[in-house]
Write an enzyme that holds these catalytic residues in place. Sequence first.
Site, PDB file in Angstrom:
ATOM      1  N   SER A  21       0.857  -1.192   0.000  1.00 16.28           N
ATOM      2  CA  SER A  21       0.000   0.000   0.000  1.00 16.28           C
ATOM      3  C   SER A  21       0.893   1.242   0.000  1.00 16.28           C
ATOM      4  O   SER A  21       2.048   1.172  -0.420  1.00 16.28           O
ATOM      5  CB  SER A  21      -0.922  -0.044   1.232  1.00 16.28           C
ATOM      6  OG  SER A  21      -1.906   0.960   1.158  1.00 16.28           O
ATOM      7  N   ASN A  22       0.387   2.368   0.433  1.00 13.75           N
ATOM      8  CA  ASN A  22       1.194   3.596   0.498  1.00 13.75           C
ATOM      9  C   ASN A  22       0.745   4.451   1.685  1.00 13.75           C
ATOM     10  O   ASN A  22      -0.174   4.071   2.412  1.00 13.75           O
ATOM     11  CB  ASN A  22       1.099   4.363  -0.829  1.00 13.75           C
ATOM     12  CG  ASN A  22      -0.321   4.743  -1.154  1.00 13.75           C
ATOM     13  OD1 ASN A  22      -0.964   5.492  -0.404  1.00 13.75           O
ATOM     14  ND2 ASN A  22      -0.851   4.219  -2.253  1.00 13.75           N
ATOM     15  N   ARG A  23       1.380   5.605   1.864  1.00 11.73           N
ATOM     16  CA  ARG A  23       1.197   6.395   3.081  1.00 11.73           C
ATOM     17  C   ARG A  23      -0.023   7.312   3.052  1.00 11.73           C
ATOM     18  O   ARG A  23      -0.196   8.132   3.940  1.00 11.73           O
ATOM     19  CB  ARG A  23       2.454   7.232   3.334  1.00 11.73           C
ATOM     20  CG  ARG A  23       3.643   6.400   3.770  1.00 11.73           C
ATOM     21  CD  ARG A  23       4.910   7.239   3.792  1.00 11.73           C
ATOM     22  NE  ARG A  23       4.722   8.469   4.557  1.00 11.73           N
ATOM     23  CZ  ARG A  23       5.302   9.632   4.271  1.00 11.73           C
ATOM     24  NH1 ARG A  23       6.096   9.731   3.234  1.00 11.73           N
ATOM     25  NH2 ARG A  23       5.081  10.691   5.018  1.00 11.73           N
ATOM     26  N   SER A  24      -0.864   7.220   2.038  1.00  7.84           N
ATOM     27  CA  SER A  24      -2.035   8.098   1.987  1.00  7.84           C
ATOM     28  C   SER A  24      -2.929   7.875   3.209  1.00  7.84           C
ATOM     29  O   SER A  24      -3.222   6.744   3.575  1.00  7.84           O
ATOM     30  CB  SER A  24      -2.837   7.797   0.714  1.00  7.84           C
ATOM     31  OG  SER A  24      -4.090   8.439   0.789  1.00  7.84           O
ATOM     32  N   ALA A  89      -4.930   7.701  -3.646  1.00  9.31           N
ATOM     33  CA  ALA A  89      -3.563   7.308  -4.023  1.00  9.31           C
ATOM     34  C   ALA A  89      -3.613   5.816  -4.354  1.00  9.31           C
ATOM     35  O   ALA A  89      -3.342   4.960  -3.504  1.00  9.31           O
ATOM     36  CB  ALA A  89      -2.602   7.587  -2.874  1.00  9.31           C
TER      37      ALA A  89
END
Length: 213
Positions: A21-24, A89
């Site tokens: 995943s990502n930091r959004s 994101a």
Amino acid sequence: MNFLVTAGPTREPIDPVRFVSNRSTGRMGYAVAEAALAAGHAVRLVSGPVELPPPSPGIALVRVTTAADMLAAVKDNLPWCDWLVMAAAVADWRPARCAPLKLKKSDGPPQIAWEPTPDILRTIAPLKRPGQRFCGFAAETDHLARNARAKLRAKHLDAIAANDVSLPDRGFASAQNAITLYLADGKKFSIPLASKIQCAKTLIEALEKVGTT
Ligand code: C5P
């Protein structure tokens, strides 16, 4: 108008317990949804997994996990909207297959084959009906204007909200943001550093004017 807003990251499964995943945090997209509601619009929010309180009761919330789920939810709600604002994101890559059982640590680092996720904006571009408008977001660490304008064209957008994520006081996982809004007609509009709530309010005001002048 009817605003369809996406927010947050997507999660792409590696095995039953792991994902990429990502930091959004989803804060910007949630703020856009709230600002649209406060401005008197009807709002549907497609949200990836976030740790935010649910949006105001007036906002219809669709929870999704993966990029494929988000694409399906956007397609389902697309005919309804006048504006699509893609603040999510979306993960860019996903494991080509999700292992059916938990990968064992004792088997050593896994060899994961990656594939691109569907690009939601590119996929739905041909479905756009006359009068409908799409706004993307571009989080950039360099060449903000050049990269944002290239994405505006490549994704057939009416507007793109670009923010510099190389700076520590704004963007990803921050409570504030600063946006430059690029429009398809070549116009540019700066939204100076402010809370994401304030940026979202100004963004909605700017989008309301698109096509009217
Ligand atoms: O290409 P990039 O990911 O930087 O583009 C960002 C914009 O494209 C955002 O509006 C994002 O929501 C959207 N996007 C998408 N589908 C993807 C990746 C990004 O619609 N798979």
